[in-house]
Write a protein that holds these residues in place. Structure first.
Motif, mmCIF file in Angstrom:
data_model
loop_
_atom_site.group_PDB
_atom_site.id
_atom_site.type_symbol
_atom_site.label_atom_id
_atom_site.label_comp_id
_atom_site.label_asym_id
_atom_site.label_seq_id
_atom_site.Cartn_x
_atom_site.Cartn_y
_atom_site.Cartn_z
ATOM 1 N N VAL A 147 0.839 -1.206 0.000
ATOM 2 C CA VAL A 147 0.000 0.000 0.000
ATOM 3 C C VAL A 147 0.869 1.248 0.000
ATOM 4 N N ALA A 148 1.935 1.242 0.809
ATOM 5 C CA ALA A 148 2.827 2.401 0.839
ATOM 6 C C ALA A 148 3.451 2.649 -0.524
ATOM 7 N N ALA A 149 3.813 1.562 -1.213
ATOM 8 C CA ALA A 149 4.401 1.726 -2.543
ATOM 9 C C ALA A 149 3.389 2.322 -3.524
ATOM 10 N N VAL A 150 2.134 1.843 -3.439
ATOM 11 C CA VAL A 150 1.099 2.360 -4.343
ATOM 12 C C VAL A 150 0.785 3.827 -4.031
ATOM 13 N N ILE A 151 0.755 4.207 -2.739
ATOM 14 C CA ILE A 151 0.452 5.586 -2.352
ATOM 15 C C ILE A 151 1.523 6.548 -2.857
ATOM 16 N N PHE A 152 2.770 6.161 -2.765
ATOM 17 C CA PHE A 152 3.864 7.056 -3.164
ATOM 18 C C PHE A 152 4.194 6.971 -4.645
ATOM 19 N N LEU A 153 3.520 6.073 -5.359
ATOM 20 C CA LEU A 153 3.806 5.970 -6.797
ATOM 21 C C LEU A 153 3.314 7.181 -7.589
ATOM 22 N N PRO A 154 2.043 7.677 -7.415
ATOM 23 C CA PRO A 154 1.619 8.877 -8.172
ATOM 24 C C PRO A 154 2.450 10.120 -7.858
ATOM 25 N N PRO A 155 2.765 10.439 -6.564
ATOM 26 C CA PRO A 155 3.644 11.596 -6.334
ATOM 27 C C PRO A 155 5.006 11.453 -7.011
ATOM 28 N N THR A 156 5.521 10.231 -7.021
ATOM 29 C CA THR A 156 6.800 10.005 -7.703
ATOM 30 C C THR A 156 6.678 10.285 -9.196
ATOM 31 N N LEU A 157 5.541 9.907 -9.778
ATOM 32 C CA LEU A 157 5.308 10.170 -11.195
ATOM 33 C C LEU A 157 5.262 11.677 -11.475
ATOM 34 N N VAL A 158 4.559 12.419 -10.619
ATOM 35 C CA VAL A 158 4.480 13.867 -10.797
ATOM 36 C C VAL A 158 5.868 14.491 -10.674
ATOM 37 N N ALA A 159 6.613 14.078 -9.634
ATOM 38 C CA ALA A 159 7.962 14.624 -9.450
ATOM 39 C C ALA A 159 8.863 14.268 -10.624
ATOM 40 N N SER A 160 8.689 13.102 -11.195
ATOM 41 C CA SER A 160 9.512 12.694 -12.329
ATOM 42 C C SER A 160 9.197 13.532 -13.564
ATOM 43 N N ILE A 161 7.914 13.846 -13.757
ATOM 44 C CA ILE A 161 7.529 14.659 -14.918
ATOM 45 C C ILE A 161 8.161 16.037 -14.834
ATOM 46 N N TYR A 162 8.063 16.678 -13.647
ATOM 47 C CA TYR A 162 8.605 18.025 -13.517
ATOM 48 C C TYR A 162 10.118 18.022 -13.316
ATOM 49 N N GLY A 163 10.684 16.845 -13.219
ATOM 50 C CA GLY A 163 12.145 16.773 -13.130
ATOM 51 C C GLY A 163 12.800 16.509 -14.463
ATOM 52 N N MET A 164 12.022 16.437 -15.533
ATOM 53 C CA MET A 164 12.596 16.206 -16.862
ATOM 54 C C MET A 164 13.310 17.454 -17.378
ATOM 55 N N ASN A 165 14.381 17.268 -18.108
ATOM 56 C CA ASN A 165 15.225 18.376 -18.590
ATOM 57 C C ASN A 165 14.835 18.816 -20.003
ATOM 58 N N ILE A 184 3.567 20.620 -5.719
ATOM 59 C CA ILE A 184 3.475 20.036 -4.386
ATOM 60 C C ILE A 184 2.043 19.607 -4.084
ATOM 61 N N ALA A 185 1.076 20.481 -4.386
ATOM 62 C CA ALA A 185 -0.330 20.142 -4.125
ATOM 63 C C ALA A 185 -0.765 18.946 -4.955
ATOM 64 N N LEU A 186 -0.308 18.881 -6.184
ATOM 65 C CA LEU A 186 -0.671 17.747 -7.044
ATOM 66 C C LEU A 186 -0.117 16.444 -6.488
ATOM 67 N N MET A 187 1.104 16.470 -5.960
ATOM 68 C CA MET A 187 1.691 15.254 -5.380
ATOM 69 C C MET A 187 0.933 14.818 -4.112
ATOM 70 N N VAL A 188 0.536 15.807 -3.290
ATOM 71 C CA VAL A 188 -0.204 15.481 -2.069
ATOM 72 C C VAL A 188 -1.560 14.880 -2.418
ATOM 73 N N VAL A 189 -2.263 15.495 -3.374
ATOM 74 C CA VAL A 189 -3.582 14.983 -3.770
ATOM 75 C C VAL A 189 -3.454 13.584 -4.381
ATOM 76 N N SER A 190 -2.418 13.386 -5.190
ATOM 77 C CA SER A 190 -2.241 12.067 -5.822
ATOM 78 C C SER A 190 -1.884 10.988 -4.810
ATOM 79 N N ALA A 191 -1.347 11.376 -3.647
ATOM 80 C CA ALA A 191 -1.075 10.399 -2.582
ATOM 81 C C ALA A 191 -2.314 10.142 -1.736
ATOM 82 N N ILE A 192 -3.120 11.216 -1.510
ATOM 83 C CA ILE A 192 -4.301 11.070 -0.649
ATOM 84 C C ILE A 192 -5.390 10.258 -1.340
ATOM 85 N N LEU A 193 -5.579 10.452 -2.626
ATOM 86 C CA LEU A 193 -6.660 9.759 -3.346
ATOM 87 C C LEU A 193 -6.527 8.228 -3.280
ATOM 88 N N PRO A 194 -5.359 7.623 -3.553
ATOM 89 C CA PRO A 194 -5.254 6.153 -3.400
ATOM 90 C C PRO A 194 -5.495 5.695 -1.959
#
Length: 324
Positions: free
Chosen positions: A269-287, A304-314
């Motif tokens: 569950v922890a892996a699934v919860i942190f997967l969407p925030p990781t995806l958002v951070a990866s998108i905005y970390g592209m060069n 930041i808000a998008l990552m928090v919402v994407s973690a709370i929803l799952p």
């Protein structure tokens, strides 16, 4: 070592001089005898004493037999039963006329308590056959006590496994490793007692045949039948106890699997919860040169808000479905 007993006012009395009291001796107890002591008893009785190797044979014909007019019966008895590692070893009972000879290489408790009682109280043990019956009854009583104690300890283990408390502290304090060790020790005791009872059951059947052949008294034959019934009922109880111990073992292993699955579920569950925030951070970390939000004043708070919402929803979804 040889202990010899004579009858004195319907009670057993220990005597030290076999040569002087040889005609009056009704019971000779050989504990870890030497070759010289075995030869001494053989010369006194005129029968061959079985060796330790012969006593340990598992064939019925080697444990229950008639030779030189003597009746030889061997049973496996436990010693050191106060601890959880009983010592199992064969004990041979030999009836030669009106005398009883016992050969053993360990210390079952009945061989200590029975002579003490027979010296203080008139138990009717005036010949080899009555002494044998009294000794076997003391052995069966001791085995019953061992089973009762093991049954109480198994009940304690059962309560520890299926305890009603469900707090996190109680779950952390529940030591499954110690429970498994306790279950293993109780199974060792139950199986040892059951093996002993099976050997005694065969001995009682052979003794009933000997009683018919030698025309033992009606009272002795009745006691042999009662002894056989007691041994049979205890064997059934030992079988039931072994089955219960096997059930507790399966239940404990099931509890361990449940706890392991719960831990794995938490990590999943922890892996699934942190997967969407990781995806958002990866998108905005592209060069890439052109990312619209890079020049935006509210780009960072938005990410930041998008990552928090994407973690709370799952997390909310898992709670609603009852997966947490």
């Amino acid at each position: 070592m040889i202990k010899t007993f004579v009858v004195d006012n319907d009670r057993l009395r220990l005597t030290e001089d076999l040569a002087a009291d040889g005609d009056r001796v009704v019971w000779a107890d050989l504990f870890n005898p030497t070759k010289e002591e075995e030869a001494r008893i053989e010369s006194w009785l005129g029968i061959a004493i079985p060796t330790r190797e012969e006593m340990e044979e598992i064939e019925i014909s080697s444990r229950l037999y008639i030779e030189d007019g003597g009746y030889f019966m061997t049973a496996v008895l436990p010693a050191q039963t106060e601890a959880d590692d009983p010592l199992m070893s064969p004990v041979t009972f030999a009836l030669a006329g009106k005398r009883l000879i016992t050969i053993r290489y360990h210390q079952p408790k009945a061989f200590k308590t029975f002579p003490q009682r027979a010296e203080k109280v008139a138990t009717g043990c005036t010949s080899g056959d009555t002494i044998l019956i009294g000794l076997l009854e003391a052995i069966v009583d001791r085995l019953a006590d061992i089973l009762e104690r093991a049954g109480r300890e198994v009940e304690t283990i059962s309560r520890d496994i299926f305890e009603a408390r469900s707090t996190k502290a109680s779950k952390r304090n529940r030591d499954f490793q110690e429970l498994l060790k306790g279950i293993g020790r109780k199974e060792d005791i139950a199986s040892s007692v059951r093996d002993s009872l099976i050997s005694l059951q065969r001995l009682a059947g052979f003794l009933a045949h000997v009683a018919d052949q030698t025309k033992m008294s009606k009272d002795v034959r009745a006691r042999i039948k009662t002894l056989s019934r007691d041994v049979l009922s205890l064997a059934d109880h030992a079988t039931f106890l072994s089955q219960k111990i096997s059930f507790l073992l399966d239940a404990t292993l099931g509890m361990i699997s449940i706890e392991q699955n719960a831990i794995i579920k938490i990590f999943s569950v922890a892996a699934v919860i942190f997967l969407p925030p990781t995806l958002v951070a990866s998108i905005y970390g592209m060069n890439f040169d052109i990312i619209p939000e890079l020049k935006w004043e509210f780009g960072y708070p938005f990410a930041i808000a998008l990552m928090v919402v994407s973690a709370i929803l799952p997390f909310w979804y898992f709670r609603r479905r009852g997966w947490l």
